[in-house]
Motif scaffolding. Structure first.
Motif, short mmCIF file in Angstrom:
data_model
loop_
_atom_site.label_atom_id
_atom_site.label_comp_id
_atom_site.label_asym_id
_atom_site.label_seq_id
_atom_site.Cartn_x
_atom_site.Cartn_y
_atom_site.Cartn_z
N LYS A 112 46.77 33.40 24.39
CA LYS A 112 45.61 33.98 23.71
C LYS A 112 44.32 33.78 24.51
CE LYS A 112 47.53 35.10 19.61
NZ LYS A 112 47.42 36.42 18.97
N ARG A 113 44.42 33.23 25.70
CA ARG A 113 43.22 32.84 26.44
C ARG A 113 42.27 34.00 26.69
NH1 ARG A 113 42.68 29.52 32.21
NH2 ARG A 113 40.46 29.04 31.93
N ALA A 114 42.78 35.17 27.01
CA ALA A 114 41.90 36.31 27.29
C ALA A 114 41.09 36.70 26.05
CB ALA A 114 42.72 37.49 27.78
N GLU A 115 41.74 36.71 24.89
CA GLU A 115 41.04 37.02 23.64
C GLU A 115 39.98 35.96 23.35
OE1 GLU A 115 43.65 38.01 20.26
OE2 GLU A 115 45.29 38.07 21.72
N ILE A 116 40.35 34.71 23.56
CA ILE A 116 39.43 33.61 23.29
C ILE A 116 38.24 33.65 24.24
CG2 ILE A 116 39.22 31.08 23.53
CD1 ILE A 116 41.98 30.94 22.13
N LYS A 117 38.47 34.07 25.47
CA LYS A 117 37.38 34.16 26.45
C LYS A 117 36.31 35.14 25.96
CE LYS A 117 38.55 33.89 30.71
NZ LYS A 117 39.05 34.15 32.09
N ASN A 118 36.71 36.24 25.36
CA ASN A 118 35.75 37.21 24.82
C ASN A 118 34.95 36.60 23.67
OD1 ASN A 118 36.48 39.28 26.58
ND2 ASN A 118 38.11 40.01 25.23
N PHE A 119 35.63 35.85 22.81
CA PHE A 119 34.94 35.18 21.71
C PHE A 119 33.98 34.12 22.23
CE2 PHE A 119 35.36 31.47 18.64
CZ PHE A 119 34.28 31.87 17.85
N ALA A 120 34.41 33.35 23.22
CA ALA A 120 33.59 32.28 23.79
C ALA A 120 32.30 32.83 24.38
CB ALA A 120 34.37 31.50 24.83
N LYS A 121 32.36 34.03 24.93
CA LYS A 121 31.16 34.66 25.50
C LYS A 121 30.09 34.82 24.42
CE LYS A 121 29.68 38.80 28.03
NZ LYS A 121 30.13 40.09 28.63
N TYR A 122 30.52 35.22 23.21
CA TYR A 122 29.59 35.35 22.09
C TYR A 122 29.17 33.97 21.58
CZ TYR A 122 27.74 36.62 17.50
OH TYR A 122 26.93 36.77 16.40
N LEU A 123 30.14 33.07 21.43
CA LEU A 123 29.88 31.74 20.88
C LEU A 123 28.86 30.97 21.72
CD1 LEU A 123 30.84 29.82 18.58
CD2 LEU A 123 32.47 28.87 20.22
N SER A 124 28.90 31.16 23.02
CA SER A 124 28.01 30.43 23.92
C SER A 124 26.54 30.75 23.67
CB SER A 124 28.36 30.75 25.38
OG SER A 124 28.09 32.11 25.69
N LYS A 125 26.27 31.87 23.00
CA LYS A 125 24.88 32.30 22.76
C LYS A 125 24.37 31.90 21.39
CE LYS A 125 25.75 36.39 25.63
NZ LYS A 125 25.85 37.88 25.62
N ILE A 126 25.23 31.31 20.56
CA ILE A 126 24.88 31.00 19.17
C ILE A 126 24.57 29.51 19.03
CG2 ILE A 126 25.65 31.08 16.77
CD1 ILE A 126 25.20 33.81 18.05
N ASP A 127 23.47 29.20 18.36
CA ASP A 127 23.08 27.80 18.19
C ASP A 127 23.67 27.15 16.94
OD1 ASP A 127 21.51 27.77 20.49
OD2 ASP A 127 19.77 28.59 19.43
N GLU A 147 36.57 27.55 27.28
CA GLU A 147 35.97 28.82 27.69
C GLU A 147 34.48 28.87 27.36
OE1 GLU A 147 37.17 30.93 29.60
OE2 GLU A 147 39.26 30.29 29.62
N THR A 148 34.07 28.26 26.26
CA THR A 148 32.64 28.23 25.93
C THR A 148 31.88 27.42 26.96
OG1 THR A 148 33.17 28.40 23.56
CG2 THR A 148 30.96 27.66 24.13
N ALA A 149 32.44 26.27 27.34
CA ALA A 149 31.78 25.43 28.34
C ALA A 149 31.72 26.12 29.70
CB ALA A 149 32.53 24.10 28.46
N LEU A 150 32.80 26.77 30.08
CA LEU A 150 32.81 27.47 31.37
C LEU A 150 31.79 28.60 31.38
CD1 LEU A 150 36.65 27.66 32.15
CD2 LEU A 150 34.96 26.11 33.15
N LYS A 151 31.65 29.29 30.24
CA LYS A 151 30.67 30.37 30.15
C LYS A 151 29.26 29.82 30.33
CE LYS A 151 29.39 34.58 29.64
NZ LYS A 151 29.72 35.57 30.71
#
Length: 359
Positions: free
Chosen positions: A202-217, A335-339
């Motif tokens: 599921k890593r590819a799907e999670i990577k897309n989510f992490a991109k959004y999550l990284s911008k949310i406080d 993925e959030t940390a890497l982003k």
């Protein structure tokens, strides 16, 4: 191997879980008889688990699991809190379990010393270090065979501890009821590597989510029952690796005032190993209607909930689902940390005791 080019220790250690799980099972389950080869005291009627950090989250998960499948009263206590308690549990037929990856965690060692000093109760340790102080001082010992873990964030050591606690729980049942429900549970454990592989996919799907999550406080991990320990662990993983101020909450309690934080732009992550209860469904739908956060469900969901995202692996039982959900949370943290371009292996200000223990 799913991770073809590991760039960090955390990535490779998440991937190693597919190898460590069968190794632990081979060490502790007799292939001919199915017997669990773990030495435990007899006539245990109560368990007290003492640990810190991720090991405490593992202990907290074990409390719900032990009470559910073995009906043995259990509780988990933070090592630091255990040391300042005026009175510690001292009932007969109580087993103390101390969990520490390194075997050298200061508060956990001091807690063991207090038990030895103030009670005559047996003590068991779960550790990744058979050369450690806690291994030498405990009456019963279980090695979790995670191998050396360089990353600050506990990943493979966490699931190894989880698996050891599951085996201990099943062994306790067999000590009480030889003809018990443990056979189907044990058989399902051998399918865990496949479950982990499916989660890794599921890593590819999670990577897309992490991109959004990284911008949310404002990010909330929430759950009920046994999944609450995973919410705490998932929040800790993201804090350690991304430095995000993410909170974990029991869903019902979150509705009492805490929910106001969702007035900010937010993500609410609900973690579940079982079909959500009607109460949980009502609460989640009310949150969505009142605050409209991005709602993400990890694990089993209900058709009565419409999340924005849903990550799940179909599993046979709640034990498999726990492992699937844990790995999904590890990937979200990674993925959030890497982003955010964080150093996931060496977060600022954090240090880890690393021990060698090959698997």
């Amino acid at each position: 191997m799913f991770f073809k080019k590991e760039k960090t220790y955390m990535e490779s250690e998440i991937a190693e879980q597919t190898k460590i799980i069968p190794y632990i099972l081979a060490k502790y389950i007799n292939p001919q008889t199915g017997e669990i080869n773990i030495d435990l005291p007899q006539n245990i009627r109560k368990i007290v688990l003492v640990a810190s950090g991720s090991s405490y989250h593992c202990a907290r998960f074990a409390v719900d699991l032990v009470e559910k499948i073995s009906k043995i009263e259990s509780r988990a206590i933070y090592s630091s809190e255990f040391l300042i308690k005026n009175l510690i549990p001292h009932d007969e037929n109580t087993l103390y379990i101390f969990i520490t990856q390194s075997g050298e965690t200061s508060d956990t060692l001091k807690s063991l010393e207090r038990v030895k000093r103030e009670t005559n109760l047996p003590a068991l340790c779960i550790t990744n270090n058979e050369e450690s102080t806690i291994w030498d001082k405990c009456d019963y010992k279980v090695a979790c065979y995670a191998g050396i873990e360089h990353g600050i964030a506990a990943t493979k050591s966490f699931t190894s501890q989880m698996l050891c606690l599951i085996l201990i729980s099943l062994k306790l049942i067999e000590n009480i009821e030889p003809e018990s429900i443990t056979k189907s549970y044990k058989e399902s454990l051998f399918h865990l590597p496949i479950i982990v592989e499916k989660a890794l996919a599921k890593r590819a799907e999670i990577k897309n989510f992490a991109k959004y999550l990284s911008k949310i406080d404002t990010v909330i991990m929430t759950a009920v029952g046994i999944s609450y320990s995973l919410a705490k662990e998932g929040a800790l993983k993201i804090k350690e690796t991304s430095y995000k101020n993410i909170s974990a909450a029991i869903l019902g309690e979150f509705m009492h005032g805490h929910v106001a934080v969702l007035n900010n732009k937010s993500v609410l992550i609900f973690i579940s190993v079982d079909e959500p209860s009607e109460r949980s469904i009502t609460n989640l739908n009310k949150i969505k209607a009142d605050y409209n956060p991005m709602l993400v469900v990890i694990g089993v969901k209900s058709d009565k909930i419409t999340p924005d995202l849903h990550f799940n692996i179909e599993c046979e039982n709640e034990i498999q689902q726990l492992f699937a959900n844990v790995v999904l949370l590890q990937l979200i943290a990674l993925e959030t940390a890497l982003k955010l371009k964080r150093n996931v292996d060496n977060p600022k200000g954090l240090h880890k005791v690393v021990v060698e223990n090959s698997f």
